[in-house]
Scaffold this motif. Structure first.
Motif, PDB file in Angstrom:
ATOM      1  N   UNK A  42      -4.962  -3.829   5.090  1.00  0.00           N
ATOM      2  CA  UNK A  42      -3.916  -2.812   5.207  1.00  0.00           C
ATOM      3  C   UNK A  42      -2.813  -3.079   4.188  1.00  0.00           C
ATOM      4  N   UNK A  43      -2.489  -4.356   3.984  1.00  0.00           N
ATOM      5  CA  UNK A  43      -1.476  -4.710   2.992  1.00  0.00           C
ATOM      6  C   UNK A  43      -1.953  -4.333   1.591  1.00  0.00           C
ATOM      7  N   UNK A  44      -3.240  -4.516   1.317  1.00  0.00           N
ATOM      8  CA  UNK A  44      -3.795  -4.125   0.014  1.00  0.00           C
ATOM      9  C   UNK A  44      -3.639  -2.636  -0.218  1.00  0.00           C
ATOM     10  N   UNK A  45      -3.841  -1.852   0.842  1.00  0.00           N
ATOM     11  CA  UNK A  45      -3.663  -0.401   0.720  1.00  0.00           C
ATOM     12  C   UNK A  45      -2.214  -0.053   0.396  1.00  0.00           C
ATOM     13  N   UNK A  46      -1.288  -0.723   1.050  1.00  0.00           N
ATOM     14  CA  UNK A  46       0.136  -0.499   0.755  1.00  0.00           C
ATOM     15  C   UNK A  46       0.416  -0.864  -0.695  1.00  0.00           C
ATOM     16  N   UNK A  47      -0.114  -1.999  -1.142  1.00  0.00           N
ATOM     17  CA  UNK A  47       0.172  -2.474  -2.497  1.00  0.00           C
ATOM     18  C   UNK A  47      -0.414  -1.572  -3.578  1.00  0.00           C
ATOM     19  N   UNK A  48      -1.421  -0.783  -3.252  1.00  0.00           N
ATOM     20  CA  UNK A  48      -1.974   0.147  -4.233  1.00  0.00           C
ATOM     21  C   UNK A  48      -0.954   1.197  -4.633  1.00  0.00           C
ATOM     22  N   UNK A 150      -7.568  -3.502  -7.230  1.00  0.00           N
ATOM     23  CA  UNK A 150      -7.780  -2.749  -8.465  1.00  0.00           C
ATOM     24  C   UNK A 150      -9.151  -3.032  -9.064  1.00  0.00           C
ATOM     25  N   UNK A 151      -9.753  -4.167  -8.704  1.00  0.00           N
ATOM     26  CA  UNK A 151     -11.051  -4.565  -9.276  1.00  0.00           C
ATOM     27  C   UNK A 151     -12.206  -3.956  -8.537  1.00  0.00           C
TER      28      UNK A 151
END
Length: 151
Positions: A42-48, A150-151
């Motif tokens: 979920x944090x990765x989604x926010x960071x996108x 991003x990868x």
């Protein structure tokens, strides 16, 4: 008169380049909780949604709020992120503040420069150095989350 903006700084994982006086080591260490791994997707989604190399103060505040609401970072870490990037002009009018708060900057670069300056010009100020190292670690973890998606 010396004013200390952060009266209580927890001890955390030290950078290999940091010497910590014995007096600070007497404090019971508390582990630094950077990112709650159960919420990392979920944090990765926010960071996108955010680019730490081009982010405004308002965006940084929103990002930190979103991450804290998810439980990905602690409230203490949210406040550390917000306060670490405050480079607001002194005695700014409301209009000047709004202009500044919407201006994009590289928070990673700015925070690293602040940490390096502090280490160079005030090496005895271990509490501030440890605090900025904590912020640096949080930002680097968030940047890693962002690059992983991003990868």
């Amino acid at each position: 008169m010396k004013v200390e903006p952060f009266p209580s700084i927890p001890v955390f994982k030290k950078s290999p380049n940091t010497h910590v006086p014995a007096s600070l080591n007497k404090v019971a260490p508390t582990p630094l909780k950077l990112i709650d791994l159960k919420n990392s997707s979920a944090a990765s989604e926010v960071m996108q949604k955010y680019d730490l190399s081009q982010i405004s103060q308002h965006e940084l505040e929103n990002m930190a709020k979103d991450l804290a609401e998810l439980g990905a970072i602690t409230e203490e870490n949210r406040m550390a992120l917000i306060s670490s990037a405050l480079f607001a002009p002194v005695k700014a009018s409301k209009k000047e503040y709004e202009t500044w708060a919407n201006k994009k900057f590289n928070v990673l670069e700015k925070q690293s420069a602040s940490l390096n300056s502090l280490r160079e010009f005030r090496p005895g100020d271990q509490k501030s150095i440890l605090y900025l190292e904590k912020v640096h670690d949080i930002l680097m973890n968030l940047a890693a989350l962002n690059s992983r998606t991003a990868n």
